[in-house]
Design an enzyme around this catalytic site. Structure first.
Site, PDB file in Angstrom:
ATOM      1  N   GLY A 272       2.382   2.217   5.510  1.00  0.00           N
ATOM      2  CA  GLY A 272       3.544   1.528   6.035  1.00  0.00           C
ATOM      3  C   GLY A 272       4.105   2.183   7.279  1.00  0.00           C
ATOM      4  O   GLY A 272       4.631   1.497   8.173  1.00  0.00           O
TER       5      GLY A 272
ATOM      6  N   GLU B  48       5.683  -3.367   1.211  1.00  0.00           N
ATOM      7  CA  GLU B  48       5.788  -2.985  -0.206  1.00  0.00           C
ATOM      8  C   GLU B  48       4.982  -1.707  -0.375  1.00  0.00           C
ATOM      9  O   GLU B  48       3.753  -1.739  -0.513  1.00  0.00           O
ATOM     10  CB  GLU B  48       5.257  -4.104  -1.105  1.00  0.00           C
TER      11      GLU B  48
ATOM     12  N   CYS C 140       2.593   0.360  -8.672  1.00  0.00           N
ATOM     13  CA  CYS C 140       3.649   0.884  -7.792  1.00  0.00           C
ATOM     14  C   CYS C 140       4.944   1.039  -8.569  1.00  0.00           C
ATOM     15  O   CYS C 140       5.825   1.812  -8.171  1.00  0.00           O
ATOM     16  CB  CYS C 140       3.840  -0.013  -6.582  1.00  0.00           C
TER      17      CYS C 140
ATOM     18  N   GLY D  78       0.827  -1.208   0.000  1.00  0.00           N
ATOM     19  CA  GLY D  78       0.000   0.000   0.000  1.00  0.00           C
ATOM     20  C   GLY D  78       0.853   1.246   0.000  1.00  0.00           C
ATOM     21  O   GLY D  78       2.006   1.243  -0.450  1.00  0.00           O
ATOM     22  N   SER D  79       0.300   2.311   0.533  1.00  0.00           N
ATOM     23  CA  SER D  79       0.979   3.605   0.517  1.00  0.00           C
ATOM     24  C   SER D  79       2.064   3.663   1.579  1.00  0.00           C
ATOM     25  O   SER D  79       2.064   2.892   2.553  1.00  0.00           O
ATOM     26  CB  SER D  79      -0.034   4.721   0.770  1.00  0.00           C
TER      27      SER D  79
END
Length: 499
Positions: free
Chosen positions: A236, A253, A287, A231-232
């Site tokens: 994280g 990630e 991403c 995700g963003s």
């Protein structure tokens, strides 16, 4: 084919698709395609307990036997590739070939994990003490919580799940609330493999659908030792410290602000093809999408003009139709954020080409846009901020050192590339003084990674690794053991302790 056809073909029933509180809308036209039931947060302790019970059985199941389940899952995915790919397109808005490509990633990682199940190698280590043998062994870590994002609704789960299962770990999956149907379909497909397998423990793979409270239950539980979250960067920053605070293992990630350096020697025709796919594929919602183009000033104007012309020919529309290359953004909020970002870039001196909302010739209700190219005078704060949309910033450089410095001067460090026919430039880019990203390519774009290599990045990308190479070690615990087969008891480092 109606929207419900691939869902029903994979075993989703009216009970699965109706009667819940979570509305699922297709980005193709904004239409509601399901109302699914969310997992009650109060049920999460029971779900985690079932995973722990499954772990006690699965961890002692021989690795090759665990690999057999993954092999069967790969077979079922092959048989259902068309239907699952269609659901990816329906729910995430990807063009048909990209939806099918994502399912192919799942199949590929199953093949990888089957082989891995027979190759969970440790090391034999030379001991300084006579009559002693030292060894390193890898053991299953425990239940793995997998949190995935809307843009790749199934492949990252499979990267984690296939390897985790081969390593001896149960899996609890929390998909994005925007794409629960693909997750539900995957569990139906996996159920067929489990039926064929025959003796897998209950609770080996579970699905938990819902919002932040579901993720919080996974992230906070000491009984879920590994959390893999996609995700963003903001997400994280929340997940990573919480997992570390309880001494769990996070695999993060996160964001990517990926760049391509185009040197004077580059094959421009090849570079243009790579740029266009990398920048507009999945409507810029990868991403690994290309977001920054750093071009030598001697060729910048020519390359930019060719890109602007190429962008004008891009077919934008229904991702299910043959020939479409640019489908919709995930929702109207993503479109609005793109428009705001373009205004911010313009206010910093950017010259914008394209980037308008598209309403003609596309399904009504979807958030369609024309991909944008923005010529920037320098790398500004707006350029350094990842925007999940088809925006490509173009900047010039004079020397390779300058280009690499600009390339690395962003918070994120996922994927990168250089187009050059100069071996010195290529090797410099791949050296310790070059790209600071987890992925670095020469004469190929930053997106479209293969499963054989570990996937992930540095800095604000989180540092995690998934998929191939030795990423499997993230799902296991390392144990160093020493066996004394002599009749003496020598101590290490020459220590004497006579009694």
């Amino acid at each position: 084919m109606t929207q419900s056809d691939p869902l029903k073909a994979l075993g989703l029933t009216d009970a699965d698709l109706t009667g819940g509180m979570l509305a699922v809308r297709s980005p193709i036209d904004g239409a509601e395609i399901a109302r699914v039931h969310e997992t009650d947060a109060a049920d999460m302790p029971g779900i985690i307990a079932r995973a722990q019970a499954a772990f006690r059985t699965w961890r002692t199941t021989p690795g090759p036997r665990r690999g057999e389940l993954v092999r069967l899952f790969g077979e079922e995915l092959r048989a259902s590739k068309g239907e699952l790919g269609a659901i990816v397109t329906l729910e995430a808005g990807k063009i048909t070939s990209e939806g099918l490509g994502e399912v192919q990633e799942m199949i590929d990682i199953c093949d990888f994990a089957v082989g891995l199940s027979r190759q969970l190698y440790g090391l034999t280590i030379a001991s300084e003490r006579p009559g002693h043998r030292m060894a390193e062994t890898w053991h299953p870590a425990g239940p793995v919580g997998v949190i995935t994002a809307f843009n790749f609704p199934v492949a990252p789960w499979a990267w984690n799940a296939a390897i985790a299962l081969a390593c001896g770990d149960p899996v609890i999956w929390k998909p994005s609330e925007k794409t629960p149907l693909t997750a539900m379909a995957c569990l139906k497909i996996l159920g067929r493999a489990l039926d064929r397998f025959g003796d897998a423990p209950d609770g080996l793979v579970q699905l938990a659908i819902g919002g932040p409270e579901i993720g919080e239950a996974l992230v906070s539980s000491r009984d879920v030792p590994v959390i893999s979250a996609t995700g963003s960067t903001r997400m994280g920053e929340i997940v990573g410290p919480k997992v570390m605070a309880r001494f769990g293992k996070p695999i993060l990630e996160l964001g990517g602000n990926n760049a391509m350096i185009v040197a004077p020697s580059a094959d421009l025709d090849m570079a243009i093809r790579a740029i266009v796919f990398s920048a507009v594929g999945t409507a810029g919602q990868r991403c690994t999408s290309l977001r920054r183009l750093i071009v030598h000033k001697s060729i910048k104007d020519d390359l930019t003009a060719k890109l602007v012309a190429a962008y004008k020919t891009l077919p934008i529309g229904d991702p299910r139709k043959e020939g479409t290359l640019v489908g919709p953004l995930i929702d109207a909020a993503a479109r609005d954020n793109m428009m705001k970002t373009l205004k911010d870039a313009a206010s910093e001196g950017g010259r914008v080409h394209g980037g308008a909302a598209v309403t003609e010739g596309v399904p009504k209700g979807g958030a369609y846009v024309s991909p944008a190219i923005v010529e920037m005078p320098e790398q500004t704060d707006t350029v350094r901020t990842e925007n999940f949309a088809p925006i490509l910033y173009v900047m010039g450089y004079d020397t390779l050192d300058e280009a690499i410095a600009m390339h690395n001067d962003v918070p994120q460090g996922l994927s990168s590339c250089i187009f050059t026919l100069d071996v010195r430039e290529a090797e410099t880019f791949l050296s310790a003084a070059g790209s600071d990203c987890g992925i670095a390519n020469v004469n190929i774009g930053p997106s479209g990674a293969e499963i054989g290599g570990a996937f992930g990045g540095e800095k604000a990308t989180g540092g995690g690794r998934e998929s191939g190479s030795d990423a499997w070690k993230g799902y296991m615990r390392r144990q160093t053991s020493t066996v004394n087969y002599s009749a003496e008891l020598p101590l290490a480092q020459g220590v004497r302790f006579d009694i």
